[in-house]
Design a protein around this motif. Structure first.
Motif, PDB file in Angstrom:
ATOM      1  N   MET A  13      41.688  38.549  46.179  1.00 49.93           N
ATOM      2  CA  MET A  13      40.500  37.736  46.004  1.00 49.93           C
ATOM      3  C   MET A  13      40.102  37.151  47.350  1.00 49.93           C
ATOM      4  SD  MET A  13      41.521  35.572  42.671  1.00 49.93           S
ATOM      5  CE  MET A  13      42.425  36.314  41.320  1.00 49.93           C
ATOM      6  N   VAL A  17      36.989  31.770  46.993  1.00 49.87           N
ATOM      7  CA  VAL A  17      37.000  31.553  45.554  1.00 49.87           C
ATOM      8  C   VAL A  17      38.409  31.668  44.971  1.00 49.87           C
ATOM      9  CG1 VAL A  17      34.653  32.397  45.283  1.00 49.87           C
ATOM     10  CG2 VAL A  17      36.539  33.992  45.067  1.00 49.87           C
ATOM     11  N   ASN A  21      41.547  30.445  40.761  1.00 46.41           N
ATOM     12  CA  ASN A  21      42.101  31.628  40.118  1.00 46.41           C
ATOM     13  C   ASN A  21      43.569  31.817  40.428  1.00 46.41           C
ATOM     14  OD1 ASN A  21      40.294  32.797  38.455  1.00 46.41           O
ATOM     15  ND2 ASN A  21      39.588  34.358  39.848  1.00 46.41           N
ATOM     16  N   LYS A 180      37.538  31.481  38.891  1.00 49.63           N
ATOM     17  CA  LYS A 180      37.329  31.351  40.328  1.00 49.63           C
ATOM     18  C   LYS A 180      37.046  29.880  40.657  1.00 49.63           C
ATOM     19  CE  LYS A 180      35.608  36.033  41.180  1.00 49.63           C
ATOM     20  NZ  LYS A 180      34.528  36.817  41.814  1.00 49.63           N
ATOM     21  N   ASP A 267      36.083  41.771  37.342  1.00 50.05           N
ATOM     22  CA  ASP A 267      35.303  40.569  37.653  1.00 50.05           C
ATOM     23  C   ASP A 267      34.208  40.355  36.612  1.00 50.05           C
ATOM     24  OD1 ASP A 267      34.829  38.281  39.069  1.00 50.05           O
ATOM     25  OD2 ASP A 267      33.486  39.218  40.533  1.00 50.05           O
ATOM     26  N   ASP A 300      30.114  35.100  39.069  1.00 53.22           N
ATOM     27  CA  ASP A 300      29.491  34.538  40.266  1.00 53.22           C
ATOM     28  C   ASP A 300      27.982  34.424  40.137  1.00 53.22           C
ATOM     29  OD1 ASP A 300      31.878  34.233  41.731  1.00 53.22           O
ATOM     30  OD2 ASP A 300      31.864  36.359  42.250  1.00 53.22           O
TER      31      ASP A 300
END
Length: 591
Positions: A13, A17, A21, A180, A267, A300
């Motif tokens: 990742m 972010v 997570n 996230k 994602d 996102d």
């Protein structure tokens, strides 16, 4: 089928972010914790703890307890993070932190100030489905639509934002979901004709990042340019307007107040939008997209990669907000990522969670009769017109009822046996629609319901669904609905609570009841388990209420009151009374 769990969650990742997570993934793998309502992002709710097992669960006894002092229904469950337990209550949505070294003492508490008008527009009791944790913050949603971030160590408020407008009937009962660097939260109030949406806020400061509606123009629904590219037969662009008559989409429902799942590799977040408004189908011709839809969205941007509408032009309030579970399975020689969803309409749906393609659609119970089957090629349910609803007609014997054969409960899956354990309703109904005007902030339903036990003569069950054979392995009957869901453990046990106040453990292989304990009030929340100082504990909130308990909570007697629930649960008050709290269990020393 293979466990998604730890292997799925290993990926790279970006550092910008990663904090929430990586922290949540790490904490969720540690069986000393229970850091999400869903336990982890897969929502399998399976614990590897096995100190309590089929041989000794009969010795389980209370270790400690805690009363919230709140009478309304207690949905959701507590969180355990690094030796601290966080407990929430129904309205007024108080929060308590308890150090597990000293459970007899409250570490800190938080009492939010709320708009009392929220109580008058809440659909089905004053419930709250729990807290979220991320980046050292505890996140609370309140009935009047506040989203509040507190320092998990002190309870000090870090930020507070408004997410709903009580004056038009919007409320908030959902547990927030941290993905996230964002907090994802939905909305409630479809029974008052609101327009449903899901919103992402920055975890750091509470600033809104995006909001996606369930109805309206594509730019409001946030459809990706490749939306439903792999399944164009589901429908693609412009349908959030075209499938409604006039401006009906503006008060069209589609709220989401249930549960989310997240796949870090793809994602994508997964959730379901709820029923269209009003319940009277005659007042809203068309498929009413995108209510009743399983979504795969980018966390996102909020952009939807796909949407599969399970019940177009819903006629029965089969609000599809139910929980999503992630697994992997070899299909045609290829490992395939799946999302499984037991819907309120009585169908267990499995999609390829990368593409949205429908893989399976099986009935939770043979008595499901509004549809004969789901066509796997088109995704469309083949309806039985005998059980459709329409003006000037009272439809009888519809199964399931508006409560569904599965509602808000969080369930569990044992990856070793590949068995999925569901707490279900077994309720059917009669349905008679009527016309009514829309008035902002007032109930906008348009149907009178009578509910009663299904063909088996009781109101609930626990079912074990074998995902290898797409069939039920065993069933355990309950007098009342199993509203709060289940939890599975490596001790070959399935735990759940009942509306009449029993906390039970079954042998996960056979369904045999091995232990039960009578709690002070009925259960509508889900159990958790954790380890502290080398000892396994099992905990559950008690406090009867929610939709099945509204008759008891508000002292209603008309069998059609409570959106039809009062008649179905007329006997409940003879078995339990109101009062919320927490009970924690463990084995005695030496066992």
């Amino acid at each position: 089928m293979l466990l998604v769990g730890g292997m799925l969650l290993h990926l790279t990742m970006t550092s910008s972010v990663a904090s929430a997570n990586e922290e949540l993934i790490r904490l969720a793998k540690d069986e000393r914790n229970w850091v999400m309502q869903t336990k982890d992002y897969t929502v399998q709710r399976f614990s590897k703890l096995d100190q309590i097992d089929t041989s000794n669960v009969k010795n389980l006894q209370p270790a400690w307890s805690f009363s919230t002092g709140v009478l309304h229904g207690h949905e959701g469950g507590p969180l355990v993070v690094n030796g601290i337990m966080y407990v929430h209550s129904a309205y007024p949505n108080n929060v308590y932190a308890i150090d597990l070294e000293h459970p007899e003492k409250i570490m800190w508490e938080y009492r939010p100030k709320q708009n009392p008008a929220a109580r008058a527009v809440a659909c089905c009791d004053l419930v709250n489905r729990g807290l979220a944790y991320g980046d050292g913050k505890l996140i609370l949603s309140t009935l009047d639509g506040q989203l509040i971030a507190m320092d998990a160590k002190t309870g000090k408020v870090i930020w507070n934002v408004e997410t709903a407008d009580v004056s038009v009937g919007q409320t908030q009962t959902q547990a927030p979901f941290v993905v996230k660097d964002k907090v994802i939260i939905g909305s409630a109030g479809a029974e008052l004709g609101v327009r449903g949406y899901v919103t992402a806020f920055n975890l750091k400061d509470g600033k809104k990042v995006w909001r996606a509606f369930a109805t309206g123009p594509d730019k409001d629904i946030l459809l990706d340019k490749d939306f439903n590219k792999q399944n164009p037969h589901y429908g693609r662009f412009g349908l959030g307007l075209k499938t409604w008559e006039g401006d009906a989409w503006k008060i069209g429902g589609g709220t989401n107040w249930g549960w989310y799942a997240y796949d870090p590799k793809l994602d994508l977040i997964y959730y379901g939008s709820g029923n269209p408004a009003p319940w009277n189908e005659t007042m809203r011709p068309g498929d009413n997209k995108w209510t009743m839809t399983m979504w795969g969205r980018n966390p996102d941007t909020g952009l939807a990669k796909y949407g599969y509408q399970k019940t177009p032009h819903d006629e029965w309030d089969y609000a599809g907000i139910n929980y999503m579970m992630l697994t992997d399975q070899v299909i045609n020689g290829k490992m395939t990522p799946l999302v499984t969803h037991p819907d309120r309409n009585g169908i267990i749906y499995t999609l390829n969670r990368e593409t949205g393609s429908l893989v399976a659609a099986d009935k939770i119970d043979p008595s499901v009769n509004w549809t004969r089957k789901v066509d796997l090629k088109t995704g469309i349910a083949i309806r039985d017109p005998e059980f459709s609803t329409r003006m000037d007609h009272k439809a009888r014997g519809i199964c399931p009822s508006a409560m569904g054969y599965h509602n808000q409960g969080l369930d569990s899956y044992d990856p070793r046996s590949e068995i999925f354990f569901m707490g279900v309703n077994h309720i059917c109904m009669d349905w008679e629609p009527f016309m009514l005007p829309y008035r902002a902030g007032q109930f906008f339903v348009g149907a009178t319901l009578s509910m009663y036990p299904g063909p088996k003569g009781y109101l609930g069950e626990v079912k074990a669904y074998d995902v290898k054979t797409n069939s039920m392995k065993w069933e355990k009957a309950e007098k009342f609905s199993v509203w709060g869901g289940t939890m599975a453990t490596a001790g070959n046990l399935v735990f759940y609570g009942t509306l009449d106040g029993w906390f039970k453990a079954l042998d996960s292989g056979s369904g045999e009841e091995l232990w039960k304990f009578k709690l002070p009030s009925g259960v509508i929340g889900h159990p958790i388990t954790y380890e502290h100082n080398g000892k396994q504990y099992v905990a559950i909130l008690y406090g009867v209420g929610g939709w099945p308990g509204v008759g008891l909570v508000f002292d209603l007697n008309d069998p059609t009151a409570g959106l039809g629930s009062v008649g179905a649960f007329k006997e409940l008050a003879k078995y339990t009374k109101m009062g919320g709290g927490l009970m924690v269990f463990a084995l005695p020393e030496g066992r």
